[in-house]
Design an enzyme around this catalytic site. Structure first.
Site, mmCIF file in Angstrom:
data_model
loop_
_atom_site.group_PDB
_atom_site.id
_atom_site.type_symbol
_atom_site.label_atom_id
_atom_site.label_comp_id
_atom_site.label_asym_id
_atom_site.label_seq_id
_atom_site.Cartn_x
_atom_site.Cartn_y
_atom_site.Cartn_z
ATOM 1 N N GLN A 278 -10.234 -10.947 2.101
ATOM 2 C CA GLN A 278 -9.081 -11.473 1.362
ATOM 3 C C GLN A 278 -9.231 -12.971 1.161
ATOM 4 O O GLN A 278 -9.392 -13.731 2.118
ATOM 5 C CB GLN A 278 -7.754 -11.206 2.062
ATOM 6 C CG GLN A 278 -6.586 -11.631 1.155
ATOM 7 C CD GLN A 278 -5.223 -11.454 1.753
ATOM 8 O OE1 GLN A 278 -4.849 -12.177 2.667
ATOM 9 N NE2 GLN A 278 -4.464 -10.489 1.228
ATOM 10 N N CYS B 134 1.635 -13.572 0.296
ATOM 11 C CA CYS B 134 2.043 -14.257 1.520
ATOM 12 C C CYS B 134 3.211 -15.198 1.245
ATOM 13 O O CYS B 134 3.104 -16.090 0.400
ATOM 14 C CB CYS B 134 0.879 -15.028 2.116
ATOM 15 S SG CYS B 134 1.312 -15.860 3.669
ATOM 16 N N LYS C 113 -3.223 -8.128 -3.652
ATOM 17 C CA LYS C 113 -2.124 -7.778 -2.754
ATOM 18 C C LYS C 113 -0.923 -8.622 -3.136
ATOM 19 O O LYS C 113 -1.016 -9.854 -3.203
ATOM 20 C CB LYS C 113 -2.494 -8.024 -1.293
ATOM 21 C CG LYS C 113 -1.437 -7.498 -0.304
ATOM 22 C CD LYS C 113 -1.906 -7.631 1.139
ATOM 23 C CE LYS C 113 -0.942 -6.912 2.077
ATOM 24 N NZ LYS C 113 0.414 -7.503 2.106
ATOM 25 N N HIS D 229 3.380 -4.762 -1.224
ATOM 26 C CA HIS D 229 4.379 -4.845 -0.152
ATOM 27 C C HIS D 229 5.742 -4.616 -0.798
ATOM 28 O O HIS D 229 6.157 -5.368 -1.675
ATOM 29 C CB HIS D 229 4.332 -6.222 0.516
ATOM 30 C CG HIS D 229 5.211 -6.328 1.722
ATOM 31 N ND1 HIS D 229 4.785 -6.904 2.899
ATOM 32 C CD2 HIS D 229 6.480 -5.933 1.953
ATOM 33 C CE1 HIS D 229 5.763 -6.856 3.792
ATOM 34 N NE2 HIS D 229 6.809 -6.278 3.227
ATOM 35 N N GLY E 156 6.979 -1.962 6.287
ATOM 36 C CA GLY E 156 7.896 -1.135 7.064
ATOM 37 C C GLY E 156 7.339 0.163 7.592
ATOM 38 O O GLY E 156 8.074 0.944 8.195
ATOM 39 N N GLY F 268 0.555 -2.898 8.996
ATOM 40 C CA GLY F 268 0.304 -4.228 9.536
ATOM 41 C C GLY F 268 0.476 -4.298 11.027
ATOM 42 O O GLY F 268 -0.374 -3.876 11.803
#
Length: 400
Positions: free
Chosen positions: A96, A126, A166, A199, A241, A262
Protein backbone atom coordinates in the site's frame (compact mmCIF):
# COMPACT_ATOMS: atom_id res chain seq x y z
CA UNK A 1 6.59 -26.84 28.51
CA UNK A 2 8.44 -24.58 26.13
CA UNK A 3 11.95 -25.64 25.37
CA UNK A 4 14.53 -23.91 23.19
CA UNK A 5 16.17 -27.24 22.45
CA UNK A 6 13.32 -28.18 20.11
CA UNK A 7 14.07 -25.24 17.82
CA UNK A 8 15.96 -25.76 14.55
CA UNK A 9 19.67 -25.04 14.90
CA UNK A 10 20.15 -23.76 11.35
CA UNK A 11 19.48 -20.06 10.84
CA UNK A 12 18.17 -18.84 7.48
CA UNK A 13 20.14 -16.58 5.16
CA UNK A 14 18.34 -13.35 6.00
CA UNK A 15 19.69 -11.36 3.05
CA UNK A 16 18.60 -13.99 0.56
CA UNK A 17 15.28 -14.55 2.31
CA UNK A 18 14.23 -10.91 2.08
CA UNK A 19 15.41 -10.27 -1.48
CA UNK A 20 13.69 -13.15 -3.25
CA UNK A 21 11.71 -12.04 -6.27
CA UNK A 22 8.10 -12.93 -7.00
CA UNK A 23 9.15 -14.92 -10.04
CA UNK A 24 11.39 -17.23 -8.02
CA UNK A 25 8.66 -17.67 -5.42
CA UNK A 26 5.90 -18.54 -7.85
CA UNK A 27 8.22 -20.97 -9.61
CA UNK A 28 7.98 -23.18 -6.55
CA UNK A 29 4.52 -22.28 -5.24
CA UNK A 30 0.97 -22.67 -6.53
CA UNK A 31 -0.90 -19.61 -7.83
CA UNK A 32 -2.53 -17.37 -5.26
CA UNK A 33 -6.13 -18.06 -4.37
CA UNK A 34 -8.46 -15.04 -4.87
CA UNK A 35 -8.62 -12.35 -2.16
CA UNK A 36 -11.75 -13.64 -0.46
CA UNK A 37 -10.12 -12.70 2.85
CA UNK A 38 -7.51 -10.01 3.38
CA UNK A 39 -5.91 -8.36 6.39
CA UNK A 40 -6.17 -4.58 6.33
CA UNK A 41 -3.11 -2.34 6.15
CA UNK A 42 -2.59 -0.85 9.61
CA UNK A 43 0.13 1.65 10.47
CA UNK A 44 2.64 0.34 13.02
CA UNK A 45 0.84 -3.01 13.07
CA UNK A 46 1.02 -4.89 9.76
CA UNK A 47 4.80 -4.78 9.54
CA UNK A 48 7.11 -7.60 8.48
CA UNK A 49 6.93 -9.18 11.94
CA UNK A 50 3.15 -9.36 12.05
CA UNK A 51 2.93 -10.60 8.47
CA UNK A 52 5.42 -13.36 9.23
CA UNK A 53 3.26 -14.50 12.14
CA UNK A 54 0.06 -14.22 10.10
CA UNK A 55 1.46 -16.34 7.29
CA UNK A 56 2.38 -19.10 9.73
CA UNK A 57 -1.27 -19.25 10.81
CA UNK A 58 -2.98 -18.84 7.42
CA UNK A 59 -1.51 -19.80 4.06
CA UNK A 60 -4.10 -18.07 1.87
CA UNK A 61 -5.24 -14.78 3.44
CA UNK A 62 -4.02 -11.76 1.49
CA UNK A 63 -1.69 -9.59 3.55
CA UNK A 64 -1.13 -5.84 3.17
CA UNK A 65 1.87 -3.80 4.18
CA UNK A 66 1.56 -0.74 6.32
CA UNK A 67 1.01 2.36 4.21
CA UNK A 68 4.38 3.52 2.85
CA UNK A 69 4.61 7.10 1.64
CA UNK A 70 5.76 7.35 -1.96
CA UNK A 71 8.08 10.20 -1.00
CA UNK A 72 9.80 7.93 1.53
CA UNK A 73 10.74 5.46 -1.19
CA UNK A 74 11.85 8.19 -3.59
CA UNK A 75 14.14 9.72 -0.96
CA UNK A 76 15.40 6.40 0.48
CA UNK A 77 16.50 4.69 -2.71
CA UNK A 78 19.74 3.48 -1.12
CA UNK A 79 17.79 1.91 1.75
CA UNK A 80 14.80 0.33 0.00
CA UNK A 81 15.16 -3.09 1.62
CA UNK A 82 14.19 -1.60 4.96
CA UNK A 83 10.83 -0.52 3.55
CA UNK A 84 10.10 -3.01 0.78
CA UNK A 85 11.86 -6.31 1.44
CA UNK A 86 9.80 -9.26 2.64
CA UNK A 87 10.06 -13.01 2.86
CA UNK A 88 8.69 -14.83 -0.20
CA UNK A 89 6.58 -16.87 2.21
CA UNK A 90 4.39 -13.79 2.71
CA UNK A 91 2.74 -14.10 -0.70
CA UNK A 92 0.04 -13.13 -1.53
CA UNK A 93 1.04 -9.67 -0.36
CA UNK A 94 -0.06 -6.17 -1.39
CA UNK A 95 2.02 -3.02 -1.10
CA UNK A 96 0.00 0.00 0.00
CA UNK A 97 1.34 3.36 -1.11
CA UNK A 98 0.36 6.75 0.23
CA UNK A 99 0.68 10.11 -1.45
CA UNK A 100 -0.82 12.42 -4.05
CA UNK A 101 2.15 13.49 -6.16
CA UNK A 102 1.66 11.56 -9.39
CA UNK A 103 5.34 11.64 -10.34
CA UNK A 104 6.45 10.30 -6.96
CA UNK A 105 3.79 7.61 -6.94
CA UNK A 106 4.99 6.48 -10.37
CA UNK A 107 8.60 6.40 -9.14
CA UNK A 108 7.62 4.49 -6.01
CA UNK A 109 5.77 1.89 -8.06
CA UNK A 110 8.79 1.43 -10.31
CA UNK A 111 11.14 1.11 -7.33
CA UNK A 112 8.91 -1.49 -5.69
CA UNK A 113 8.36 -3.57 -8.83
CA UNK A 114 11.59 -5.53 -8.40
CA UNK A 115 10.46 -6.78 -4.99
CA UNK A 116 7.64 -8.85 -6.43
CA UNK A 117 4.49 -7.68 -4.69
CA UNK A 118 1.27 -9.26 -5.94
CA UNK A 119 -0.59 -5.93 -6.15
CA UNK A 120 -0.06 -2.25 -5.44
CA UNK A 121 -2.77 -0.38 -3.58
CA UNK A 122 -3.26 3.39 -3.18
CA UNK A 123 -4.51 4.67 0.17
CA UNK A 124 -7.57 6.85 -0.38
CA UNK A 125 -9.19 6.00 2.93
CA UNK A 126 -7.01 6.89 5.91
CA UNK A 127 -8.72 9.60 8.02
CA UNK A 128 -5.78 10.20 10.38
CA UNK A 129 -5.00 13.94 10.74
CA UNK A 130 -1.34 13.00 10.16
CA UNK A 131 -2.35 11.71 6.73
CA UNK A 132 -5.64 13.20 5.54
CA UNK A 133 -4.88 16.58 7.13
CA UNK A 134 -1.53 16.88 5.36
CA UNK A 135 -2.67 18.21 2.02
CA UNK A 136 -4.43 15.96 -0.47
CA UNK A 137 -3.52 12.62 1.07
CA UNK A 138 -5.37 9.58 2.39
CA UNK A 139 -9.15 9.95 2.38
CA UNK A 140 -8.87 13.55 1.16
CA UNK A 141 -8.06 12.06 -2.23
CA UNK A 142 -11.68 10.98 -2.58
CA UNK A 143 -12.47 14.64 -3.22
CA UNK A 144 -10.11 14.54 -6.24
CA UNK A 145 -11.22 11.55 -8.35
CA UNK A 146 -9.52 12.87 -11.49
CA UNK A 147 -6.21 13.13 -9.63
CA UNK A 148 -6.65 9.59 -8.29
CA UNK A 149 -7.39 8.30 -11.77
CA UNK A 150 -4.23 9.94 -13.11
CA UNK A 151 -2.19 8.62 -10.20
CA UNK A 152 -3.48 5.08 -10.68
CA UNK A 153 -2.70 5.25 -14.38
CA UNK A 154 0.86 6.36 -13.58
CA UNK A 155 1.30 3.61 -10.98
CA UNK A 156 0.01 0.97 -13.39
CA UNK A 157 2.41 2.16 -16.09
CA UNK A 158 5.34 1.48 -13.78
CA UNK A 159 4.49 -1.96 -12.46
CA UNK A 160 3.70 -5.41 -13.80
CA UNK A 161 1.02 -6.23 -11.22
CA UNK A 162 -2.62 -5.15 -10.76
CA UNK A 163 -3.33 -1.82 -9.07
CA UNK A 164 -6.14 -1.25 -6.57
CA UNK A 165 -7.66 1.56 -4.49
CA UNK A 166 -8.72 1.49 -0.83
CA UNK A 167 -11.31 4.14 -0.02
CA UNK A 168 -14.21 5.10 2.22
CA UNK A 169 -17.84 5.55 1.15
CA UNK A 170 -17.56 9.33 1.50
CA UNK A 171 -15.93 12.31 3.20
CA UNK A 172 -17.73 14.78 5.51
CA UNK A 173 -20.78 16.10 3.64
CA UNK A 174 -19.74 14.41 0.40
CA UNK A 175 -21.41 11.21 1.47
CA UNK A 176 -24.13 10.43 -1.05
CA UNK A 177 -24.14 7.15 -2.93
CA UNK A 178 -23.94 9.00 -6.25
CA UNK A 179 -20.78 10.81 -5.14
CA UNK A 180 -19.20 7.49 -4.20
CA UNK A 181 -20.12 6.12 -7.61
CA UNK A 182 -18.70 9.16 -9.35
CA UNK A 183 -15.39 8.49 -7.63
CA UNK A 184 -15.36 4.81 -8.64
CA UNK A 185 -16.51 5.57 -12.18
CA UNK A 186 -13.93 8.32 -12.77
CA UNK A 187 -11.00 6.35 -11.32
CA UNK A 188 -11.85 3.17 -13.23
CA UNK A 189 -12.38 5.12 -16.46
CA UNK A 190 -9.08 7.02 -16.25
CA UNK A 191 -6.96 4.02 -15.21
CA UNK A 192 -6.74 0.25 -15.29
CA UNK A 193 -8.04 0.02 -11.71
CA UNK A 194 -10.60 -2.77 -11.51
CA UNK A 195 -10.61 -3.53 -7.80
CA UNK A 196 -11.71 -1.22 -4.98
CA UNK A 197 -11.50 -2.00 -1.27
CA UNK A 198 -14.34 -0.06 0.34
CA UNK A 199 -14.51 0.80 4.04
CA UNK A 200 -18.26 1.10 4.53
CA UNK A 201 -18.11 4.21 6.70
CA UNK A 202 -17.56 7.76 5.59
CA UNK A 203 -14.68 9.72 7.12
CA UNK A 204 -15.06 12.84 9.21
CA UNK A 205 -12.16 15.27 8.89
CA UNK A 206 -13.25 17.68 11.60
CA UNK A 207 -10.49 16.76 13.99
CA UNK A 208 -11.85 13.50 15.41
CA UNK A 209 -9.41 10.70 16.03
CA UNK A 210 -8.86 7.68 13.76
CA UNK A 211 -10.46 5.54 16.49
CA UNK A 212 -13.59 7.72 16.45
CA UNK A 213 -13.63 7.52 12.65
CA UNK A 214 -13.95 3.75 13.03
CA UNK A 215 -16.84 4.15 15.47
CA UNK A 216 -18.89 7.32 15.02
CA UNK A 217 -19.84 7.37 11.31
CA UNK A 218 -22.47 4.65 10.78
CA UNK A 219 -21.71 1.61 8.68
CA UNK A 220 -23.59 1.57 5.39
CA UNK A 221 -23.05 -1.87 3.95
CA UNK A 222 -25.87 -1.15 1.50
CA UNK A 223 -23.55 1.26 -0.33
CA UNK A 224 -21.02 -1.50 -0.83
CA UNK A 225 -23.56 -3.99 -2.19
CA UNK A 226 -25.01 -1.32 -4.46
CA UNK A 227 -21.53 -0.86 -5.95
CA UNK A 228 -21.40 -4.59 -6.65
CA UNK A 229 -24.78 -4.26 -8.37
CA UNK A 230 -24.01 -1.11 -10.38
CA UNK A 231 -20.45 -1.88 -11.53
CA UNK A 232 -20.58 -5.50 -12.71
CA UNK A 233 -17.23 -5.20 -14.53
CA UNK A 234 -15.38 -4.19 -11.35
CA UNK A 235 -14.52 -6.07 -8.18
CA UNK A 236 -15.09 -4.80 -4.66
CA UNK A 237 -13.83 -5.91 -1.26
CA UNK A 238 -15.90 -4.93 1.77
CA UNK A 239 -14.22 -3.53 4.89
CA UNK A 240 -15.38 -2.08 8.20
CA UNK A 241 -16.92 -3.57 11.34
CA UNK A 242 -16.35 -7.20 10.39
CA UNK A 243 -14.76 -9.04 13.29
CA UNK A 244 -14.98 -12.78 12.66
CA UNK A 245 -14.68 -15.42 9.97
CA UNK A 246 -18.39 -16.18 10.37
CA UNK A 247 -19.19 -12.59 9.42
CA UNK A 248 -16.77 -12.86 6.51
CA UNK A 249 -18.72 -15.84 5.21
CA UNK A 250 -22.02 -14.05 5.79
CA UNK A 251 -20.80 -11.13 3.65
CA UNK A 252 -19.57 -13.49 0.92
CA UNK A 253 -22.90 -15.34 0.99
CA UNK A 254 -24.70 -12.08 0.17
CA UNK A 255 -22.47 -11.50 -2.85
CA UNK A 256 -19.35 -9.73 -1.60
CA UNK A 257 -16.37 -10.33 -3.88
CA UNK A 258 -13.98 -10.28 -0.93
CA UNK A 259 -13.78 -9.21 2.71
CA UNK A 260 -11.06 -7.26 4.52
CA UNK A 261 -10.66 -7.58 8.29
CA UNK A 262 -8.57 -5.18 10.35
CA UNK A 263 -8.13 -5.12 14.09
CA UNK A 264 -9.75 -8.48 14.77
CA UNK A 265 -6.98 -10.10 12.75
CA UNK A 266 -4.40 -8.37 14.92
CA UNK A 267 -6.09 -8.50 18.32
CA UNK A 268 -7.05 -12.18 18.06
CA UNK A 269 -4.89 -13.69 15.30
CA UNK A 270 -5.20 -17.35 16.31
CA UNK A 271 -8.99 -17.50 16.25
CA UNK A 272 -9.45 -15.07 13.35
CA UNK A 273 -6.70 -16.13 10.96
CA UNK A 274 -6.70 -19.74 12.09
CA UNK A 275 -10.10 -20.44 10.51
CA UNK A 276 -9.51 -18.63 7.21
CA UNK A 277 -8.05 -21.50 5.17
CA UNK A 278 -10.72 -24.03 6.13
CA UNK A 279 -13.84 -21.89 6.65
CA UNK A 280 -13.32 -19.32 3.86
CA UNK A 281 -11.21 -21.14 1.26
CA UNK A 282 -12.30 -24.71 1.97
CA UNK A 283 -8.76 -26.08 2.04
CA UNK A 284 -6.89 -27.86 4.85
CA UNK A 285 -5.24 -25.73 7.52
CA UNK A 286 -1.55 -25.98 8.28
CA UNK A 287 -2.38 -28.05 11.37
CA UNK A 288 0.27 -26.21 13.35
CA UNK A 289 -0.06 -25.72 17.08
CA UNK A 290 0.80 -22.44 18.75
CA UNK A 291 3.99 -24.02 20.07
CA UNK A 292 5.03 -24.92 16.51
CA UNK A 293 4.12 -21.45 15.24
CA UNK A 294 6.24 -19.90 17.98
CA UNK A 295 9.19 -22.18 17.20
CA UNK A 296 9.18 -21.03 13.58
CA UNK A 297 8.55 -17.42 14.52
CA UNK A 298 11.45 -17.48 16.99
CA UNK A 299 13.77 -18.70 14.24
CA UNK A 300 12.70 -15.75 12.10
CA UNK A 301 12.81 -13.25 14.96
CA UNK A 302 16.26 -14.04 16.23
CA UNK A 303 17.63 -14.01 12.68
CA UNK A 304 16.52 -10.40 12.05
CA UNK A 305 17.44 -8.82 15.38
CA UNK A 306 19.37 -5.60 14.80
CA UNK A 307 19.50 -5.95 11.02
CA UNK A 308 18.28 -2.36 10.45
CA UNK A 309 21.06 -0.86 12.54
CA UNK A 310 20.92 1.05 15.82
CA UNK A 311 19.66 -2.06 17.54
CA UNK A 312 16.44 -2.26 15.51
CA UNK A 313 14.43 -4.32 15.28
CA UNK A 314 14.83 -5.23 18.92
CA UNK A 315 13.19 -8.02 20.92
CA UNK A 316 10.22 -5.82 21.84
CA UNK A 317 9.60 -4.94 18.16
CA UNK A 318 9.60 -8.59 17.14
CA UNK A 319 7.57 -9.95 20.05
CA UNK A 320 4.86 -7.25 19.77
CA UNK A 321 2.64 -9.26 17.33
CA UNK A 322 2.81 -12.31 19.60
CA UNK A 323 1.18 -10.57 22.55
CA UNK A 324 -2.33 -11.35 21.27
CA UNK A 325 -1.66 -14.96 20.31
CA UNK A 326 -3.31 -16.30 23.49
CA UNK A 327 -6.33 -13.99 23.44
CA UNK A 328 -8.92 -15.21 26.01
CA UNK A 329 -6.89 -18.31 26.87
CA UNK A 330 -5.90 -19.49 30.34
CA UNK A 331 -2.64 -17.88 31.32
CA UNK A 332 -2.91 -14.99 28.87
CA UNK A 333 -2.66 -12.18 31.43
CA UNK A 334 0.21 -13.80 33.29
CA UNK A 335 2.08 -14.46 30.02
CA UNK A 336 1.79 -10.79 29.05
CA UNK A 337 3.08 -9.65 32.44
CA UNK A 338 6.00 -12.06 32.27
CA UNK A 339 6.80 -11.02 28.71
CA UNK A 340 6.73 -7.35 29.70
CA UNK A 341 9.14 -8.02 32.56
CA UNK A 342 11.38 -10.14 30.33
CA UNK A 343 11.86 -7.30 27.82
CA UNK A 344 14.19 -5.65 30.34
CA UNK A 345 16.58 -8.60 30.52
CA UNK A 346 16.20 -10.84 27.47
CA UNK A 347 18.39 -10.16 24.45
CA UNK A 348 16.84 -12.77 22.15
CA UNK A 349 13.32 -13.82 21.23
CA UNK A 350 14.15 -17.37 22.30
CA UNK A 351 15.18 -16.37 25.81
CA UNK A 352 12.08 -14.22 26.24
CA UNK A 353 9.79 -17.05 25.20
CA UNK A 354 11.65 -19.48 27.46
CA UNK A 355 11.15 -17.08 30.34
CA UNK A 356 7.50 -16.16 29.75
CA UNK A 357 5.70 -19.11 28.17
CA UNK A 358 5.67 -21.12 31.39
CA UNK A 359 2.50 -19.14 32.07
CA UNK A 360 0.65 -20.88 29.23
CA UNK A 361 -0.70 -24.42 29.85
CA UNK A 362 0.65 -27.17 27.60
CA UNK A 363 -2.81 -28.00 26.30
CA UNK A 364 -3.10 -24.43 24.94
CA UNK A 365 0.34 -24.51 23.36
CA UNK A 366 -0.12 -27.95 21.81
CA UNK A 367 -3.67 -27.77 20.44
CA UNK A 368 -4.16 -26.92 16.76
CA UNK A 369 -6.92 -24.56 15.74
CA UNK A 370 -10.24 -26.29 16.21
CA UNK A 371 -13.95 -25.73 16.50
CA UNK A 372 -16.03 -23.37 14.43
CA UNK A 373 -15.51 -19.62 14.01
CA UNK A 374 -17.19 -17.41 16.57
CA UNK A 375 -20.08 -15.26 15.35
CA UNK A 376 -22.58 -12.67 16.48
CA UNK A 377 -26.13 -13.77 17.04
CA UNK A 378 -27.29 -11.19 14.48
CA UNK A 379 -26.46 -11.55 10.79
CA UNK A 380 -25.66 -7.93 9.92
CA UNK A 381 -25.92 -8.64 6.18
CA UNK A 382 -29.25 -10.52 6.20
CA UNK A 383 -31.44 -7.64 4.95
CA UNK A 384 -28.86 -5.56 3.13
CA UNK A 385 -30.38 -6.08 -0.32
CA UNK A 386 -33.69 -4.64 0.88
CA UNK A 387 -32.19 -1.22 1.61
CA UNK A 388 -29.98 -0.59 -1.42
CA UNK A 389 -29.94 2.99 -2.77
CA UNK A 390 -31.34 3.68 -6.26
CA UNK A 391 -29.19 2.61 -9.18
CA UNK A 392 -26.40 4.91 -10.25
CA UNK A 393 -26.62 6.66 -13.60
CA UNK A 394 -23.11 7.31 -14.87
CA UNK A 395 -24.25 10.03 -17.28
CA UNK A 396 -25.28 12.28 -14.38
CA UNK A 397 -21.91 12.70 -12.74
CA UNK A 398 -21.67 15.12 -9.86
CA UNK A 399 -18.84 17.56 -9.34
CA UNK A 400 -16.92 17.22 -6.07
Amino acid sequence: MWSCCCLPSVRPNVSAMFKSSASSFHLHSPPNLPPLFSVAPMMEWTDNHYRTLARLITKHAWLYTEMIAAETLVHQQTNLDRFLAFSPHQHPIVLQLGGSNVENLAKAAKLSDAYGYDEINLNCGCPSPKVAGHGCFGVSLMLKPKLVGEAMSAIAANTNVPVTVKCRIGVDDHDSYDELCDFVHKVSTLSSTRHFIVHSRKALLGGISPADNRRIPPLKYEYYYALVRDFPDLRFTINGGITSVSEVNAALKEGAHGVMVGRAAYNNPWQTLGHVDTAVYGVPSSGLTRRQVLEQYQEYGDSVLGTHGNGRPNVRDIVKPLLNLFHSENGNSLWKRRADAAFKECKTVGSLLEESLRAIPDYVLDSPICGTPESREEDVFANVHNVLPPRYEAGKELIF
